[in-house]
Design a protein around this motif. Structure first.
Motif, PDB file in Angstrom:
ATOM      1  N   LEU A  30       0.822  -1.030   0.094  1.00  0.00           N
ATOM      2  CA  LEU A  30       0.025  -0.058   0.082  1.00  0.00           C
ATOM      3  C   LEU A  30       0.807   1.124   0.175  1.00  0.00           C
ATOM      4  O   LEU A  30       2.078   1.400   0.503  1.00  0.00           O
ATOM      5  N   THR A  32       2.334   5.067   0.857  1.00  0.00           N
ATOM      6  CA  THR A  32       2.327   5.785   2.010  1.00  0.00           C
ATOM      7  C   THR A  32       2.448   7.271   1.778  1.00  0.00           C
ATOM      8  O   THR A  32       2.943   7.778   0.673  1.00  0.00           O
ATOM      9  N   LEU A  85      -5.044   8.686   1.136  1.00  0.00           N
ATOM     10  CA  LEU A  85      -4.324   7.772   1.867  1.00  0.00           C
ATOM     11  C   LEU A  85      -4.612   7.666   3.477  1.00  0.00           C
ATOM     12  O   LEU A  85      -4.359   6.734   4.285  1.00  0.00           O
ATOM     13  N   LEU A  88      -6.244   4.038   4.027  1.00  0.00           N
ATOM     14  CA  LEU A  88      -4.955   3.122   3.940  1.00  0.00           C
ATOM     15  C   LEU A  88      -4.333   2.945   5.265  1.00  0.00           C
ATOM     16  O   LEU A  88      -3.840   1.908   5.604  1.00  0.00           O
ATOM     17  N   GLU A  89      -3.986   4.322   5.700  1.00  0.00           N
ATOM     18  CA  GLU A  89      -2.985   4.199   6.867  1.00  0.00           C
ATOM     19  C   GLU A  89      -3.737   3.652   8.122  1.00  0.00           C
ATOM     20  O   GLU A  89      -3.029   2.950   8.912  1.00  0.00           O
ATOM     21  N   ILE A  91      -5.713   1.235   7.756  1.00  0.00           N
ATOM     22  CA  ILE A  91      -5.929  -0.254   7.603  1.00  0.00           C
ATOM     23  C   ILE A  91      -4.632  -1.006   8.331  1.00  0.00           C
ATOM     24  O   ILE A  91      -4.719  -1.917   8.708  1.00  0.00           O
ATOM     25  N   ARG A  92      -3.574  -0.203   8.354  1.00  0.00           N
ATOM     26  CA  ARG A  92      -2.235  -0.768   8.754  1.00  0.00           C
ATOM     27  C   ARG A  92      -2.149  -1.026  10.220  1.00  0.00           C
ATOM     28  O   ARG A  92      -1.387  -1.799  10.724  1.00  0.00           O
ATOM     29  N   PHE A 121     -12.551  -4.085   3.265  1.00  0.00           N
ATOM     30  CA  PHE A 121     -11.349  -3.915   2.335  1.00  0.00           C
ATOM     31  C   PHE A 121     -10.708  -5.139   2.081  1.00  0.00           C
ATOM     32  O   PHE A 121     -10.296  -6.105   2.947  1.00  0.00           O
ATOM     33  N   TYR A 132      -6.301  -4.065  -4.786  1.00  0.00           N
ATOM     34  CA  TYR A 132      -7.087  -3.938  -3.532  1.00  0.00           C
ATOM     35  C   TYR A 132      -8.196  -3.144  -3.803  1.00  0.00           C
ATOM     36  O   TYR A 132      -8.071  -2.193  -4.875  1.00  0.00           O
ATOM     37  N   LEU A 134     -11.630  -0.895  -1.676  1.00  0.00           N
ATOM     38  CA  LEU A 134     -12.621  -0.684  -0.744  1.00  0.00           C
ATOM     39  C   LEU A 134     -14.007  -0.660  -0.960  1.00  0.00           C
ATOM     40  O   LEU A 134     -14.317   0.137  -1.914  1.00  0.00           O
ATOM     41  N   LEU A 167      -4.029   4.332  -7.716  1.00  0.00           N
ATOM     42  CA  LEU A 167      -5.341   4.349  -7.024  1.00  0.00           C
ATOM     43  C   LEU A 167      -6.368   5.219  -7.595  1.00  0.00           C
ATOM     44  O   LEU A 167      -6.033   6.213  -8.428  1.00  0.00           O
TER      45      LEU A 167
END
Length: 317
Positions: A30, A32, A85, A88-89, A91-92, A121, A132, A134, A167
């Motif tokens: 993913l 960053t 983003l 996505l952050e 999700i980490r 996700f 990927y 969402l 994306l």
């Protein structure tokens, strides 16, 4: 352009937990904010009148107009990344709910920001290619009701964090389905493509807006950011509707700015439409973002010394 999802997945499940080594391979695919963001020195809230409003004669030591416009473009670019983003952050911070061969799934969870909907996700892997998405669907709807709000992909090259990816955020689709998109409302779509497998690294971001009737198409705002190690950067963008030269038309101006970490930068622009179409201009600034050299193509002499411009030739290779 920050959105209203406050740590979405952390609100829905306990943050933290155990990750397998293979989980981390998915997460490392993913993008960053650190890898993609523009790193213009002194970037922040722009001040001054900028290119679109000033036409008076410049002098060495004045605030650089093109630095100010680059600063605004860099800020808008980074705000767009924040909106894209931030999720996505989050999700980490959450281990996947389901682990399958070549597939990881987070959720589905009820979405506190959009009551009556659930969100998930999903990431899949085929060798070094990751995809990927969402997805949302109404809580009571069947499995075939899932629809994607965000889609992305990453192709790893010489290391899991190196490669190329893209994306896509389908904003108008989400608005039509009643999803709260926060500050992104008003955009149709946000698209990002990037690569960091070769130098300079490159990120392109396109903001698409819905057309205003009776028009059937709308212009997109396009930014291209490139970066070299050591703090060297480049931003390419378009300003529309400026009034740079006297006349009856507004100008569309294409700008390319390049900068060093400590010695200022160089920017050039070309008038693509309006009065003096095809004319160009070059401006250099120092570490304090003050003008050191400027020359318009329609003038015989510029101001300052061209030798004061920093070396940014690394982007020419």
């Amino acid at each position: 352009m920050r959105t209203l999802w406050p740590a979405l997945l952390c609100l829905l499940a306990a943050c933290g937990g155990n990750f397998s080594n293979e989980d981390l391979e998915y997460l490392n695919a993913l993008p960053t904010r650190e890898a993609l963001a523009s790193k213009l020195p002194g970037n922040g809230t722009s001040s001054g009148s900028g290119l679109a409003q000033r036409q008076d004669r410049l002098s060495v030591g004045d605030p650089s107009q093109l630095y100010q416009d680059t600063q605004k473009a860099s800020t808008d670019f980074n705000n767009g990344l924040d909106g894209l983003l931030s999720l996505l952050e989050n999700i980490r911070t959450v281990p996947p709910t389901t682990r399958e061969l070549d597939r990881r799934t987070w959720g589905p969870y009820p979405d506190n920001n959009n009551p009556g909907n659930v969100v998930r996700f999903v990431m899949t892997r085929a060798d070094e290619d990751f995809d990927y998405h969402l997805d949302f669907k109404p809580t009571a709807a069947s499995e075939d009701a899932w629809w994607p709000f965000l889609e992305g992909s990453f192709k790893a090259d010489a290391g899991i964090r190196k490669g190329e990816g893209d994306l896509h955020l389908f904003i108008s689709d989400a608005v039509a389905k009643g999803i709260n998109v926060g500050d992104l409302k008003g955009l149709k779509q946000l698209d990002v493509g990037y690569q960091n497998k070769t130098l300079p690294s490159r990120v392109q971001m396109i903001f698409s807006t819905p057309p205003t009737p009776p028009a059937t198409t709308a212009p997109a705002v396009d930014y291209i950011y490139r970066e070299l190690p050591g703090g060297f950067g480049e931003m390419h963008f378009l300003l529309t509707g400026t009034d740079w030269v006297p006349g009856g038309l507004k100008e569309d101006v294409e700008i390319t700015s390049r900068w060093t970490p400590e010695r200022g930068g160089v920017a050039t622009f070309v008038i693509r439409a309006g009065d003096l179409a095809g004319a160009s201009y070059k401006e250099c600034w120092d570490a304090q973002n003050q003008l050191t050299f400027a020359k318009r193509s329609w003038e015989l002499f510029g101001i300052g010394l061209a030798s004061a411009c920093p070396d940014i030739s690394g982007f020419d290779n």
